[in-house]
Each structure stands twice: as C-alpha cells, then as structure tokens.
Scaffold this motif. Structure first.
Motif, PDB file in Angstrom:
ATOM      1  N   MET B 189       0.812  -1.210   0.000  1.00 13.74           N
ATOM      2  CA  MET B 189       0.000   0.000   0.000  1.00 13.74           C
ATOM      3  C   MET B 189       0.846   1.261   0.000  1.00 13.74           C
ATOM      4  SD  MET B 189      -3.228  -0.064   2.517  1.00 13.74           S
ATOM      5  CE  MET B 189      -4.203   1.415   2.595  1.00 13.74           C
ATOM      6  N   THR B 190       2.065   1.195   0.595  1.00 14.79           N
ATOM      7  CA  THR B 190       2.920   2.381   0.539  1.00 14.79           C
ATOM      8  C   THR B 190       3.268   2.728  -0.902  1.00 14.79           C
ATOM      9  OG1 THR B 190       4.792   0.939   0.919  1.00 14.79           O
ATOM     10  CG2 THR B 190       4.013   2.182   2.798  1.00 14.79           C
ATOM     11  N   GLY B 191       3.116   1.750  -1.798  1.00 14.05           N
ATOM     12  CA  GLY B 191       3.477   2.011  -3.182  1.00 14.05           C
ATOM     13  C   GLY B 191       2.313   2.426  -4.062  1.00 14.05           C
ATOM     14  N   ILE B 192       1.127   2.608  -3.495  1.00 15.45           N
ATOM     15  CA  ILE B 192      -0.003   3.041  -4.322  1.00 15.45           C
ATOM     16  C   ILE B 192       0.279   4.437  -4.872  1.00 15.45           C
ATOM     17  CG2 ILE B 192      -2.408   3.792  -4.261  1.00 15.45           C
ATOM     18  CD1 ILE B 192      -3.124   1.676  -2.475  1.00 15.45           C
ATOM     19  N   PRO B 193       0.144   4.618  -6.189  1.00 16.06           N
ATOM     20  CA  PRO B 193       0.347   5.959  -6.739  1.00 16.06           C
ATOM     21  C   PRO B 193      -0.681   6.917  -6.145  1.00 16.06           C
ATOM     22  CG  PRO B 193       0.291   4.330  -8.478  1.00 16.06           C
ATOM     23  CD  PRO B 193      -0.118   3.632  -7.231  1.00 16.06           C
ATOM     24  N   SER B 194      -0.232   8.128  -5.823  1.00 21.39           N
ATOM     25  CA  SER B 194      -1.134   9.044  -5.127  1.00 21.39           C
ATOM     26  C   SER B 194      -2.357   9.368  -5.971  1.00 21.39           C
ATOM     27  CB  SER B 194      -0.385  10.307  -4.740  1.00 21.39           C
ATOM     28  OG  SER B 194       0.135  10.937  -5.878  1.00 21.39           O
TER      29      SER B 194
END
Lengths: 407, 366
Positions: B189-194
C-alpha cells in the motif's frame, strides 16, 4: 485484589477468570489437555481492544480491496464502450481512438519510458550516495548526511514540479542541443529539439531527483547491515576499499538493492505533478526524448491534465487508465517485496548471512526512526566503549591473577 | 609481469606495496584545486557558468586522479581512488537539487508572501470610486482547506494506523496468516500511486453521492489511503523498539495485555509514535494529485468539508501554473507563494517531529 492473579498455574488462572467479572468463555483460557498455559486475566476492555486492533488490521485489506473494486466499477463502462460510435468518447481528450486499449497503450508506454529515464539517471546516483553514506563519509557526519538526503523526500512533489519548470527546463537546453547535434543519429536524441525544454528528458530528470531518497535510504540500511567480519576479511586479504565493497558489500546487499530500485520504479510510475507540469505531451508511442510534440504522455499526468475538463464517460475512461496504473505499480511493488522476501527465505534455509527483511521503504518512516534512534545510538556508543574498557580491565585482572598463580 | 621465473637477484629492490609508490597524503585536495582552476580557465575562454564549471572540474579531477594514481601507484589503487571520487560526486549531485529547489522556492515565493496574502482570499474586487476591477491575491482559502483536509485525514488514519501496528506487534504471532498478509499489504500500500488514491475517493463518492461529488472529505479519504500505511509502518518500528523485558515484567506481575499496552508499551513508545505521525502528516500535506481529483479547485472560501470543491495549497500551486487566470504573471506568483507556504508547513511539522523525538524520548533509555 483481582489484580493479584499474577503467574499461577493454568488451573488457578482459569478459576479466577471464572469467578471474576469477565465471563469465562474466552476460547484461549479453556483447559487444553496437559499444556500448562499461563494467561493473564481477560477482561472486557482487553477483548474490546483486541477486537479493535484486529478490526483495524482487517480494514487495511478492506481498503485495498475497495480501491480496486471502486476503480473497476467506474472503469468498466468506458472499457466496454464502442469508442468510435460513442459521441461522448469521440470528442475532447479521448477523440480518435478505436477502443480503450488503443487509448491506454501509448500511455502505458509513456509511463514506462519516463520511469525508465528516471531510473537510468537516478538509480546509479542513489546507490552511489548510499555507498558514500554507509562506507565513505566520516562516521560522525554520516547520520547528518543521510538526513539531508532524506529531506529530499520531505519536499512536496508540486514544489519539485515548479522547480523543474523554472530551473531544469532551461538548464537542460544546452545539453539537449549538444546531444541532438552529435548523437542525433540515435533515435532517442533525434527529431527537432524543443526550444522551451518541455521534454520528457526534463521530466525524467525531475523524477530521478524524486526517487533518489527512497532508493538511497533502503540501500543505505542494507549496506550498513553487511556483516562486519566479511568486510574485515576482505580488507585483511589486502583488498582496497572498492574491492572490499565488491567482494563483501555488494554480494550481501544485491537482492535488497534490486528491491530498492524496483520500489523507486514504483514511485516513479505513479508520480504525477512533475510530468504534468513539465512536458508538453502527445498520446503516441515515441522514443524521442528531446522534442516538443513527440513526448509520450504518462498515465498519471494524462489524468491530472484532463480530469477537470472531461465529461462523465471520458472521466470513466481516465479512471480506467488509472486502474491499469494501479495494477502495474502494484505488480512492481509486489515483485520488489517478493525478491527481498525470497532472498531472506533462502538465507534462512541455508543459514547464510543474508538480508532477512527489507527496511522500511517510506522515507518518512526512515526519518522518524532516525530521529528517535539518534539519541539512543549515542547512548549505545557510550555503553559499548564503557563495556570495552570494563572487559579490558577484567582481562588485565585475569592476567595478573594468572601471573600470580604462575609465581 | 613476465611469466618466466628468473633465478638471479632482481636488479632493483622488491617493491613493498605498503610503502612504495604512494601519492602524497593531501594529493586529492591538490588535484581538486588544480581541476577547479583548470576548468575555470577553460570555461572563461568559452563563457563561464557555475554548473558547467563544477561539472567540468569534477570530470578533470576524476581523470587526473585516475591517471596520476595509475602511474605512481597501482591500477587497483587508481580504481579505488576514482570510485571514492565518483561516490562523493554522486552525493554532492544529490545536494544540488535540494539546495536549488529550496533556494528557488524561497527567492520566488518570499516576495509574494505578506500578511495580506496569508489572510485574504482570492477574489476580484470592484472599486466603485475608480470603477476598476482589481484581482486580489490571497491564500487564506487554501490554508484553511489544507488544514481541514489534512486534519480529517489524520483523524481517520492515526487510530487505524496505530491500532493496526499494535495488532501486528503486540497480538499477532509472526507466522499467522493474517499478520503476514497485513504486513505484506501495508508494504504494498505504501506504493499506491497518489493519483490512484484520488481516483478511488472520487469513484467512491460519485457512486454514493452522485456525479460531481467534489468535497474536502473525499480528499481526506484519499489522503488516508496514502497515510495509513505510513503510520502503520512507523508505529510498528517504534513499538518494536520497546524492549521485550518491559512487557515480560508487566505480564509477570499479572497485568493484563490491554493494561500492559496502554500503560507500559505506548507510554514508552509515545515519542516515536508522535514523531512518526508528524512526519506522515508532513508527507501527505504536500500531495497534490489526490486532492486535485477529489476536491477539485476553487478560488472561493469554503470551510465545509462535506460540500463543494475546496482549495488547498499544493493544488493552488498547481493550478496557478497549469490553469492560470487572466493575469498569468499574478497566477504564477501566487503559485510560488502557495508553494513556499507549503514548504513552511512541512518544515514546521518536521521540526515538531524532531523536537518531540528529542524532548519526550523515554526516560529510561538515557
């Protein structure tokens, strides 16, 4: 006095729960055969709190599933629509495409291309910085220098975007001219050079700056975890510092650095503002980096630029492209975790000194840990030197004793 | 090295690699000064600029040091010296954008920021005496919007984040499937594009509320998606720093798990948790794309997060450049002003985090 249930035998503990205020139906406290489980008394507050924390953990899964679900619900109408015959989709930003896939194809290419530029420029520099901080910088300065690089992550992306417009675009113009004149026969540098500098190269350079901190902070942690004995063995064999790094540090950290680079790629894929502000885009597949009108647009920037002016169905098409971006970056992130995880697992099996788990990937987490640990490390250093001196005196005493017995 | 082994005595004494053929100690400094001077002279001939000077000096330095070292010393040492130079250059290269960015924002934004810019909203003002319409530049609506949206996002994310971290550290067994899945998903989830978070919030609210569902609350939901994993990860690290001895001592006294967590573990880790949360807020306060998707943008003052578009500082900076008003220069200026205010906010949050980490550090750990 109900606090006095201390550590008793399992039987006693069960009795007190039965007599206590809490109903004794906790599954864990049931007497299980001969196993003598010692449990603290379970009270309603305890179970409510447990429920809350498990609920939060489950909500993480729900959120992630929700993101995928709602994007799919919104995207499906545009994906299945017949684009040429649909009046809504055949005008504005989505005009002139046969179907959803011919619209999103060039965008995916642009996203990958821009991220690749950023990675080619950024990754070697980031790994170099990590090496500098972990192995070359003076020990006392290393923490502060690492903090400086982590600060790069604190700068909001929009500020980098504005900086790219004002500083990077004009800065790269002479370089672009030079590349085009002397290396123009390579397709990458071909075409008519942009006069404003709104090229995908400029966007890629800004992206490279933005992914530096994430790759650096992870690689740095990994390099610092290299077993001291490996390094000292290499140095003892007469290796220079660089040879020591090649022999001891890189083999140990390889999988971790690959994962870090992939996480940097994931960040670059989803970055919006730098590209949206800097490049003058076109939806086409192009490898040219220096031109004005032949910059492949990225998914994220395309959404940001067209979202305010899009009609409902066009918006759904944009959400569809966002869904694909989500899938791609999820895949890249999972790959990164799996590579690091597998290396850790095989290390466990072979009992080899290898990286067990990836350090926290978000620079703000790294910053927080650094902030908190800064004080503690100092204390530990003092402790260690004290211990060392204590050991020394002890061994001296031992020696004296031995001498005494010898005499 | 000749392959034949000659039995007779070598004509010159055997080279000792530790003492023979070493460059003087300060050689790197000398070569650096020489490279800077040479590159300055070269560039004065064709036209001087600072960036070109430094880059050329670095190249000359690396080449000169490499040649010098491989002539006087061995090739291995030359490689070593060149790599040391390369790595240092890489670090300096990373500082350049940091300094350049901050300098640009300050120099461009400081002229725009004044009391009026902070306390006024953007508007067109009609002066009945002179019959002139002047555009009033202000960021008050964006400041309020930023604080409201980020505040609500923090209210949503902090409890969920901390509780999840407590579950992962205090309750879950490491091999349990739920714990492993959640850890993995938090990392992913830290890698979800904003921007995807923004699209999610927009989709969610346009299904619930209907089309054109722009609202500040929707942007808060988008930010929470980005913020929760950061809070979880930070708190997890902080909770793991709490020594196991403390928990065991507490359990041994018969204290329940709930009381142990709230009375022992959390107070010990609270400084770290607050630091982590502050930095997580600093991280999402600068997000542009998700707020732009979910809350759109406006010049009007709107303090109701549940209705209508809301302006924020990062979005103000973005729209000032990408969708400027009639007076393009003024729009660009206000964009820089908003960017500088945003940087101020981030710096303040970072400072608070540092101070909290320093002052409220657990008393037991010296």
């Amino acid at each position: 006095m109900s606090e006095n249930t201390a550590v008793k035998s399992a039987k006693n503990a069960n009795e007190t729960t039965a007599t206590g205020a809490a109903s004794a139906s906790t599954p864990g406290s049931a007497p299980t055969g001969g196993s003598r489980k010692v449990r603290a008394k379970s009270r309603p507050a305890d179970r409510i709190f447990f429920g809350l924390s498990v609920g939060s953990a489950i909500s993480i899964m729900v959120i992630l599933a929700g993101v995928a679900l709602f994007l799919i619900i919104q995207a499906v109408p545009a994906i299945v629509a017949d684009w040429p015959s649909n009046g809504d989709l055949n005008e504005g930003p989505t005009a002139g495409f046969a179907n959803f896939w011919s619209y999103v194809g060039p965008l995916i290419w642009g996203t990958l291309f821009a991220s690749a530029i950023a990675l080619v420029i950024g990754a070697p520099i980031a790994i170099g910085i990590a090496l500098f901080i972990s192995h070359y910088a003076p020990r006392r300065l290393a923490g502060a220098l690492g903090y400086l690089v982590d600060l790069l992550a604190a700068v909001p992306s929009i500020v980098f975007g504005l900086w790219g417009i004002i500083v990077i675009r004009p800065f790269l113009l002479p370089l672009s001219d030079w590349l085009n004149t002397y290396l123009g026969w390579i397709p990458l540098f071909g075409g008519t050079v942009s006069t404003t500098g709104s090229t995908i190269l400029a966007g890629g350079v800004v992206l490279a700056v933005m992914i530096l901190p994430i790759i650096t902070s992870i690689s740095r942690e990994i390099f610092l975890q290299t077993p001291r004995l490996h390094e000292e063995a290499a140095l003892a064999l007469g290796a220079t510092k660089w040879e020591m790094i090649k022999l001891a540090v890189f083999p140990y950290g390889r999988s971790g650095v690959i994962s870090a680079t992939l996480l940097g790629l994931g960040r670059a894929l989803g970055e919006t503002m730098a590209i949206a502000l800097i490049i003058s885009p076109a939806i086409l597949v192009s490898v040219r980096m220096l031109t004005e009108g032949e910059n492949s647009q990225t998914i994220a920037a395309n959404i940001a630029l067209n979202f305010p002016i899009a009609t409902t169905l066009q918006r759904e098409a944009l959400i569809g492209t966002g869904l694909l971006l989500f899938v791609i970056s999820l895949a890249v992130n999972m790959l990164a975790r799996v590579i690091a995880g597998r290396a850790g697992a095989s290390a466990n099996r072979k009992r080899k000194a290898m990286l067990a788990q990836l350090p926290p990937s978000d620079p703000s987490t790294v910053l927080a840990v650094d902030d908190v640990l800064a004080k503690r490390h100092a204390a530990e250093d003092v402790e260690r030197s004290e211990e060392a001196s204590v050991e020394q005196t002890e061994s001296e005493i031992d020696e004296e004793k031995r001498k005494g017995t010898d005499a | 090295m000749s392959a034949t082994i000659t039995p007779q005595k070598p004509s010159n004494p055997i080279a000792n690699t530790l003492t023979s053929g070493q460059l003087p100690r300060r050689i790197e400094l000398y070569v650096l000064l020489g490279a800077l001077a040479l590159s300055a002279v070269l560039l004065l001939l064709i036209g001087f600029n600072i960036a070109g000077w430094l880059v050329l000096a670095a190249v000359i330095y690396l080449i000169a040091l490499g040649i010098l070292s491989s002539v006087v010393e061995t090739r291995r040492k030359a490689t070593d010296r060149v790599v040391r130079g390369l790595v240092t250059v890489a670090f300096l290269l990373a500082l350049a954008p940091l300094i350049s960015t901050l300098y640009t924002v300050f120099s461009k934004g400081i002229g725009v920021i004044n009391w009026n810019f902070i306390t006024q909203t953007s508007a067109s003002v009609f002066n009945p005496d002179t019959l002139e319409v002047t555009t009033q530049v202000g960021a008050w609506q964006a400041i309020v919007g930023t604080l409201i949206i980020t505040g609500i996002a923090a209210l949503i994310s902090i409890p969920i984040g901390i509780l999840t971290a407590i579950y992962l550290v205090e309750y879950a067994q490491p091999k349990q499937w739920l714990a492993r899945t959640v850890t993995f998903l938090v990392d992913v989830m830290t890698g979800i594009p904003s921007i995807v978070a923004g699209l999610f919030a927009f989709s969610l609210f346009s299904i619930i509320v209907g089309p054109k569902a722009f609202s500040g609350f929707s942007a808060s939901v988008a930010l929470s998606v980005l913020m929760i994993p950061i809070v979880v990860r930070s708190c997890e690290e902080m909770l793991r720093l709490v020594p196991m001895d403390l928990r065991e001592a507490s359990f041994a006294l018969g204290v329940s798990r709930f009381s142990t967590i709230t009375k022992i573990v959390l107070p010990t880790a609270i400084a770290g948790i607050v630091t982590g949360v502050m930095l997580a807020i600093a991280r999402v306060i600068g997000e542009t794309a998700p707020i732009f998707m979910a809350a759109s943008f406006t010049d009007n003052f709107n303090s109701n997060p549940f209705d209508g578009p809301m302006q924020t500082l990062p979005v103000m900076a973005y729209t000032g450049y990408k969708f400027p008003g009639q007076d393009i220069a003024a729009s660009n200026d206000s964009a820089w002003g908003a960017a500088l205010l945003l940087v101020f906010l981030v710096v303040i949050l970072n400072l608070i985090a540092r101070v909290v980490a320093k002052v409220f550090a657990p008393k037991g750990s010296r």
